[in-house]
Motif scaffolding. Structure first.
Motif, PDB file in Angstrom:
ATOM      1  N   ASN A   2       0.857  -1.178   0.000  1.00  0.00           N
ATOM      2  CA  ASN A   2       0.000   0.000   0.000  1.00  0.00           C
ATOM      3  C   ASN A   2       0.903   1.242   0.000  1.00  0.00           C
ATOM      4  OD1 ASN A   2       0.843   0.154   2.653  1.00  0.00           O
ATOM      5  ND2 ASN A   2      -1.151  -0.239   3.543  1.00  0.00           N
ATOM      6  N   ALA A  40     -10.076   4.503  10.139  1.00  0.00           N
ATOM      7  CA  ALA A  40     -11.498   4.196   9.962  1.00  0.00           C
ATOM      8  C   ALA A  40     -11.753   2.714  10.227  1.00  0.00           C
ATOM      9  CB  ALA A  40     -11.952   4.590   8.559  1.00  0.00           C
ATOM     10  N   ASP A  59      -6.121  -6.155   5.485  1.00  0.00           N
ATOM     11  CA  ASP A  59      -5.512  -5.011   4.804  1.00  0.00           C
ATOM     12  C   ASP A  59      -4.578  -5.503   3.705  1.00  0.00           C
ATOM     13  OD1 ASP A  59      -5.130  -1.797   5.646  1.00  0.00           O
ATOM     14  OD2 ASP A  59      -3.638  -2.634   4.267  1.00  0.00           O
ATOM     15  N   ARG A  60      -4.486  -4.689   2.648  1.00  0.00           N
ATOM     16  CA  ARG A  60      -3.638  -5.082   1.520  1.00  0.00           C
ATOM     17  C   ARG A  60      -2.143  -4.931   1.825  1.00  0.00           C
ATOM     18  NH1 ARG A  60      -5.073  -3.003  -3.263  1.00  0.00           N
ATOM     19  NH2 ARG A  60      -3.144  -3.922  -3.932  1.00  0.00           N
ATOM     20  N   MET A  67      -3.003   5.937   4.494  1.00  0.00           N
ATOM     21  CA  MET A  67      -2.873   7.386   4.688  1.00  0.00           C
ATOM     22  C   MET A  67      -2.795   7.758   6.167  1.00  0.00           C
ATOM     23  SD  MET A  67      -2.407   8.751   1.902  1.00  0.00           S
ATOM     24  CE  MET A  67      -2.467   8.166   0.208  1.00  0.00           C
ATOM     25  N   THR A  68      -3.307   6.878   7.031  1.00  0.00           N
ATOM     26  CA  THR A  68      -3.253   7.130   8.471  1.00  0.00           C
ATOM     27  C   THR A  68      -1.811   7.311   8.953  1.00  0.00           C
ATOM     28  OG1 THR A  68      -5.338   6.006   8.834  1.00  0.00           O
ATOM     29  CG2 THR A  68      -3.826   6.066  10.707  1.00  0.00           C
ATOM     30  N   THR A  71      -0.595  11.085   8.170  1.00  0.00           N
ATOM     31  CA  THR A  71      -1.407  12.206   8.635  1.00  0.00           C
ATOM     32  C   THR A  71      -0.570  13.219   9.415  1.00  0.00           C
ATOM     33  OG1 THR A  71      -3.441  12.713   9.830  1.00  0.00           O
ATOM     34  CG2 THR A  71      -1.994  11.096  10.852  1.00  0.00           C
ATOM     35  N   THR A  72      -1.183  14.343   9.816  1.00  0.00           N
ATOM     36  CA  THR A  72      -0.549  15.195  10.814  1.00  0.00           C
ATOM     37  C   THR A  72      -1.362  15.179  12.121  1.00  0.00           C
ATOM     38  OG1 THR A  72      -1.665  17.138   9.926  1.00  0.00           O
ATOM     39  CG2 THR A  72       0.575  16.724   9.155  1.00  0.00           C
ATOM     40  N   HIS A  74      -4.294  16.443  13.477  1.00  0.00           N
ATOM     41  CA  HIS A  74      -5.063  17.445  14.225  1.00  0.00           C
ATOM     42  C   HIS A  74      -6.406  16.773  14.501  1.00  0.00           C
ATOM     43  CE1 HIS A  74      -2.924  21.289  12.703  1.00  0.00           C
ATOM     44  NE2 HIS A  74      -2.200  20.263  12.302  1.00  0.00           N
ATOM     45  N   VAL A 209      -8.168  -7.516  -0.775  1.00  0.00           N
ATOM     46  CA  VAL A 209      -9.446  -8.040  -1.271  1.00  0.00           C
ATOM     47  C   VAL A 209      -9.513  -7.748  -2.772  1.00  0.00           C
ATOM     48  CG1 VAL A 209     -11.956  -7.701  -1.198  1.00  0.00           C
ATOM     49  CG2 VAL A 209     -10.635  -7.850   0.928  1.00  0.00           C
ATOM     50  N   ASP A 364     -12.556  11.711   3.440  1.00  0.00           N
ATOM     51  CA  ASP A 364     -12.067  12.295   4.687  1.00  0.00           C
ATOM     52  C   ASP A 364     -12.150  13.813   4.734  1.00  0.00           C
ATOM     53  OD1 ASP A 364      -9.440  13.262   3.462  1.00  0.00           O
ATOM     54  OD2 ASP A 364      -9.190  11.117   3.210  1.00  0.00           O
ATOM     55  N   MET A 369      -8.983  11.813  10.438  1.00  0.00           N
ATOM     56  CA  MET A 369      -8.793  11.271  11.787  1.00  0.00           C
ATOM     57  C   MET A 369     -10.130  11.271  12.533  1.00  0.00           C
ATOM     58  SD  MET A 369      -5.662  10.445  12.627  1.00  0.00           S
ATOM     59  CE  MET A 369      -5.419   9.654  11.102  1.00  0.00           C
TER      60      MET A 369
HETATM   61  C1  LIG Z   1      -0.238  14.913   4.980  1.00  0.00           C
HETATM   62  C2  LIG Z   1      -1.600  14.628   5.556  1.00  0.00           C
HETATM   63  C3  LIG Z   1      -2.052  15.346   6.656  1.00  0.00           C
HETATM   64  C4  LIG Z   1      -3.292  15.077   7.201  1.00  0.00           C
HETATM   65  N1  LIG Z   1      -3.664  15.736   8.325  1.00  0.00           N
HETATM   66  C5  LIG Z   1      -4.832  15.437   8.922  1.00  0.00           C
HETATM   67  C6  LIG Z   1      -5.176  16.045  10.151  1.00  0.00           C
HETATM   68  O1  LIG Z   1      -4.411  16.835  10.690  1.00  0.00           O
HETATM   69  N2  LIG Z   1      -6.362  15.717  10.723  1.00  0.00           N
HETATM   70  C7  LIG Z   1      -7.214  14.822  10.138  1.00  0.00           C
HETATM   71  O2  LIG Z   1      -8.284  14.573  10.693  1.00  0.00           O
HETATM   72  N3  LIG Z   1      -6.908  14.220   8.970  1.00  0.00           N
HETATM   73  C8  LIG Z   1      -5.735  14.497   8.355  1.00  0.00           C
HETATM   74  N4  LIG Z   1      -5.389  13.868   7.206  1.00  0.00           N
HETATM   75  C9  LIG Z   1      -6.313  12.899   6.633  1.00  0.00           C
HETATM   76  C10 LIG Z   1      -6.246  11.575   7.377  1.00  0.00           C
HETATM   77  O3  LIG Z   1      -4.948  11.260   7.736  1.00  0.00           O
HETATM   78  C11 LIG Z   1      -6.765  10.456   6.496  1.00  0.00           C
HETATM   79  O4  LIG Z   1      -7.961  10.857   5.916  1.00  0.00           O
HETATM   80  C12 LIG Z   1      -7.047   9.201   7.293  1.00  0.00           C
HETATM   81  O5  LIG Z   1      -5.880   8.746   7.903  1.00  0.00           O
HETATM   82  C13 LIG Z   1      -7.608   8.132   6.383  1.00  0.00           C
HETATM   83  O6  LIG Z   1      -7.848   6.995   7.143  1.00  0.00           O
HETATM   84  P1  LIG Z   1      -8.539   5.753   6.483  1.00  0.00           P
HETATM   85  O7  LIG Z   1      -8.647   4.705   7.503  1.00  0.00           O
HETATM   86  O8  LIG Z   1      -9.786   6.173   5.776  1.00  0.00           O
HETATM   87  O9  LIG Z   1      -7.556   5.322   5.279  1.00  0.00           O
HETATM   88  P2  LIG Z   1      -6.146   4.597   5.322  1.00  0.00           P
HETATM   89  O10 LIG Z   1      -5.351   4.938   6.497  1.00  0.00           O
HETATM   90  O11 LIG Z   1      -5.542   4.825   3.980  1.00  0.00           O
HETATM   91  O12 LIG Z   1      -6.553   3.088   5.461  1.00  0.00           O
HETATM   92  C14 LIG Z   1      -7.142   2.375   4.392  1.00  0.00           C
HETATM   93  C15 LIG Z   1      -6.517   1.001   4.366  1.00  0.00           C
HETATM   94  O13 LIG Z   1      -7.220   0.221   3.392  1.00  0.00           O
HETATM   95  C16 LIG Z   1      -6.303  -0.681   2.820  1.00  0.00           C
HETATM   96  N5  LIG Z   1      -6.834  -1.174   1.561  1.00  0.00           N
HETATM   97  C17 LIG Z   1      -7.050  -0.480   0.417  1.00  0.00           C
HETATM   98  N6  LIG Z   1      -7.512  -1.300  -0.553  1.00  0.00           N
HETATM   99  C18 LIG Z   1      -7.601  -2.528   0.009  1.00  0.00           C
HETATM  100  C19 LIG Z   1      -8.005  -3.801  -0.486  1.00  0.00           C
HETATM  101  N7  LIG Z   1      -8.406  -3.982  -1.743  1.00  0.00           N
HETATM  102  N8  LIG Z   1      -7.963  -4.865   0.356  1.00  0.00           N
HETATM  103  C20 LIG Z   1      -7.538  -4.719   1.637  1.00  0.00           C
HETATM  104  N9  LIG Z   1      -7.134  -3.518   2.146  1.00  0.00           N
HETATM  105  C21 LIG Z   1      -7.178  -2.452   1.343  1.00  0.00           C
HETATM  106  C22 LIG Z   1      -5.035   0.176   2.679  1.00  0.00           C
HETATM  107  O14 LIG Z   1      -3.873  -0.635   2.587  1.00  0.00           O
HETATM  108  C23 LIG Z   1      -5.050   1.027   3.926  1.00  0.00           C
HETATM  109  O15 LIG Z   1      -4.239   0.515   4.961  1.00  0.00           O
HETATM  110  C24 LIG Z   1      -4.144  14.100   6.620  1.00  0.00           C
HETATM  111  C25 LIG Z   1      -3.702  13.382   5.522  1.00  0.00           C
HETATM  112  C26 LIG Z   1      -2.442  13.624   4.989  1.00  0.00           C
HETATM  113  C27 LIG Z   1      -1.997  12.808   3.815  1.00  0.00           C
END
Ligand SMILES: Cc1cc2nc3c(=O)[nH]c(=O)nc-3n(C[C@H](O)[C@H](O)[C@H](O)COP(=O)(O)OP(=O)(O)OC[C@H]3O[C@@H](n4cnc5c(N)ncnc54)[C@H](O)[C@@H]3O)c2cc1C
Ligand code: FES
Length: 506
Positions: A2, A40, A59-60, A67-68, A71-72, A74, A209, A364, A369
């Motif tokens: 990933n 999430a 997870d893949r 993206m978690t 993140t930064t 906040h 998946v 998001d 977060m």
């Molecule tokens: C630089 C930066 C700063 C940020 N700052 C903030 C902040 O200050 N405050 C805030 O609230 N948010 C912030 N965000 C946003 C926040 O970090 C993300 O939106 C959040 O972490 C996303 O979480 P998630 O669980 O949705 O996705 P992810 O953490 O990406 O998790 C999704 C998971 O799904 C898995 N996956 C994908 N496809 C498949 C598949 N086919 N089969 C199995 N697994 C799969 C992936 O491998 C991954 O591990 C920031 C983002 C960035 C990039």
């Protein structure tokens, strides 16, 4: 695989590793299958496990490596696009629901930290909104008044103030939002995952998946061939891999950049700082050793795939920060990542459109977060109790009338991208591509994504994204292909790093 395989590494991965987990090697049956182990997926899996459900999380890539890990962190319940814009878009009642639910998400994190005694630097602090560099005092005061009035309308806590400890802003009009929060995301989630497993939950890494069969039960097939069969499935894959257009046309991928620096303790009060620019800069601190803390700054966002100038953006980010904090020390990390901006500033969390037992958590909007922790509460309620007070705010099938202009403008990128099939390629010959670079090559009627990895190996694939066929774009900073349409990412060798694509580049 990933986005852990992107070239840059975030600040959080310096002191914290990803949890160890095995690959799914046998078929599993459970009440709820959760796909994606970011904030999430982990929050959803954990809340359901606490409610006694048998949960399997897959997870893949490495758990928490999406993206978690970039993140930064906040933890800000305030809508980061501004409460006035949110009220204009969704109306007062739904904007109030947004605010309350995001607050509940932070409260929930705080409760887990206290109950599990997690050492993750969680703390409550103020958030400060201060003027953009180009604003004069009048303009800044007008913006403060507008956001103050919006916050007051929906009962969000806010105060007018004068000045923050950033150079040039010592007496500027500002807003103070009390009761925001922050933490170390990987330390928090590692502890939650450990307790998830204590509650009987199972988590598998390196298990993508690749197929979903829907029916009374949902059957998910992973790339190793094993399956997970569940009464309910939740796609928490950051960008959903189970819907083709409905959700993806209502959100757009933006790349954002972040850097961490040493800062002598006491230089800047521990708080969250956001300027009034669009896209905005965001700043926070993290405790460090001895008399040193860390300052983390983010910003310089652009639509994914529409710029390949990451190094220039880091330079600009650093210059902006040093101008405001002259005592800033040496750099510790620089990295980038992707956020998904929805057309109405709120995530899509709930039943996948048209499905009874399939749920999604996505969109998001730069607040992933809090959206992720909230998804834990909301999806728990939908599966366990059948409803949740905030489900209308996040309903995945909504299409607010006030969002039509943003819907059209964000989807123009897709139209322009397909028009790109009629244009000549960017590079004349694969031989000209230097290590670490890539570009689009025209060969007859076809377009190819050609890159040379940093070890010098040449890779050539069809330039068509395997999601819906947009032309991918090379990202030199992260050494990957980004799709500007809906945010899929592919490694130099064509492997999928991020959805919605499921299949590698051909
Ligand atoms: C630089 C930066 C700063 C940020 N700052 C903030 C902040 O200050 N405050 C805030 O609230 N948010 C912030 N965000 C946003 C926040 O970090 C993300 O939106 C959040 O972490 C996303 O979480 P998630 O669980 O949705 O996705 P992810 O953490 O990406 O998790 C999704 C998971 O799904 C898995 N996956 C994908 N496809 C498949 C598949 N086919 N089969 C199995 N697994 C799969 C992936 O491998 C991954 O591990 C920031 C983002 C960035 C990039
Ligand atoms: S992500 Fe949808 S076409 Fe590429």
């Amino acid at each position: 695989m990933n986005v852990t395989s992107e070239a840059t590494k975030s600040f959080w991965t310096i002191d914290t590793s990803f949890p160890k987990a095995s690959r799914l090697g046998q078929d599993e049956h459970c009440d709820v299958a959760v796909i994606g182990a970011g904030i999430a997926g982990v929050s959803i899996a954990y809340e359901l496990a606490l409610a006694g459900r048998k949960v399997v999380l897959v997870d893949r890539g490495p758990l928490l490596g999406g993206m978690t890990s970039r993140t930064t962190a906040h933890l800000a319940p305030i809508c980061d696009d501004g409460l006035s814009a949110l009220i204009d878009m969704r109306g007062e009642a739904l904007a109030r629901g947004f605010q309350e639910s995001q607050q509940a998400a932070v409260d929930c994190i705080e409760q887990h930290v206290a109950r599990l005694e997690i050492d993750c630097d969680f703390r409550r602090l103020d958030g400060f909104l201060f003027p953009a560099a180009w604003m004069d005092e009048k303009e800044a005061a007008r913006e403060c008044n507008k956001e103050y009035a919006a916050a007051a309308k929906i009962g969000a806590q806010v105060e007018h103030g004068k000045g923050v400890q950033l150079k040039g802003h010592e007496s500027a009009p500002i807003l103070r939002y009390p009761n925001q929060a922050t933490f170390h995301p990987l330390k928090y989630l590692r502890a939650v995952l450990a307790d998830f497993e204590k509650q009987g939950g199972k988590a598998f890494a390196d298990s993508a998946v690749v197929e979903t069969d829907e029916g009374n039960e949902v059957r998910l097939k992973c790339d190793g061939g094993s399956t997970v069969t569940a009464s309910n499935a939740v796609f928490a894959t950051n960008s959903p891999i189970n819907t083709w257009v409905k959700i993806h046309s209502k959100m757009a991928p933006y790349r954002t950049y972040a850097m961490a620096f040493d800062i002598p303790r006491g230089t800047l009060p521990d708080a969250l700082y956001w300027d009034m620019d669009d896209p905005y800069y965001y700043v926070r601190l993290n405790p460090g050793p001895g008399k040193t803390d860390y300052l983390i700054v983010g910003g310089r966002d652009h639509r994914s795939g529409e710029a390949n100038d990451g190094e220039a953006r880091f330079t600009a980010l650093e210059a902006w920060m040093r101008a405001l904090v002259p005592g800033l020390g040496r750099e510790r990390a620089r990295w980038s990542g992707q956020v998904l901006e929805t057309i109405d500033y709120c995530g899509f969390i709930g039943r996948s459109p048209g499905k009874g037992n399939i749920f999604i958590a996505t969109g998001d909007s730069g607040q992933g977060m809090t959206h992720g922790a909230l998804a834990g509460l909301l999806i728990h309620d939908l599966i366990v109790n059948g409803s949740n007070p905030w489900e209308a705010v996040y309903a995945p099938d909504r299409m607010p009338p006030a969002a039509s202009a943003r819907y059209l403008s964000e989807n123009l990128t897709t139209v322009k991208n397909f028009a790109g099939y009629l244009l000549p390629g960017e590079i004349k010959s694969a031989e000209d591509v230097k290590p670490g670079e890539g570009g689009i090559l025209q060969d007859g009627l076809s377009k190819f994504a050609v890159c040379r990895d940093r070890e010098g190996k040449l890779h050539r694939h069809s330039a068509s994204c395997t999601h819906l066929g947009c032309i991918v774009q090379w990202n030199s900073t992260e050494q990957c292909w980004d799709c500007p349409c809906h945010g899929s990412q592919f490694a130099a060798d064509g492997a999928v790093l991020n959805g919605p694509a499921v299949r590698r580049l051909v």
